[in-house]
Design a protein around this motif. Sequence first.
Motif: not given
Length: 154
Positions: A69-78
């Motif tokens: 959630g929020k900045a939601a960078a996780l999937a993109g970093v992965v």
Amino acid sequence: MSNETPLVGIILGSKSDLPAMEGCTEMLEKFGVPYELVVHSAHRNPEQVAAWAKSAEERGLKVIIGAAGKAAALAGVVAAHTPLPVVAVPMKTSDLGGMDSLLSTVQMPTGVPLACVAINGTKNAAILATQILSVGMPAYREVIRAYKQELAEA
């Protein structure tokens, strides 16, 4: 979770997302798809995220589901650290209702694509991951066909 080698990796940015992700894990279990689930934040422990993503393929994963959630960078970093397909689940937030998560997820730069489901679309993430698996694993295609028939008859 199955004792088989996981085919789908689920990574969450926060433990607070676990209840919402139950829809995803329930669907994967219904389809007989073995998975692993970890909680690592792209912002609070980026080294763990990178190590997990870089080793995903050698561990036998075929698809990754990233929820944040929020900045939601996780999937993109992965996605930046693996050649595997990544399905993003933008999580609903208290601040902007998940629009912040959605926009952070879909605005990826060229070369780092993500598939993206709806805000809190956890079940669809599991369905899409299973459909991706079905390209090379016909048994999962049959599972999806049966599920769609079940939906049509409901």
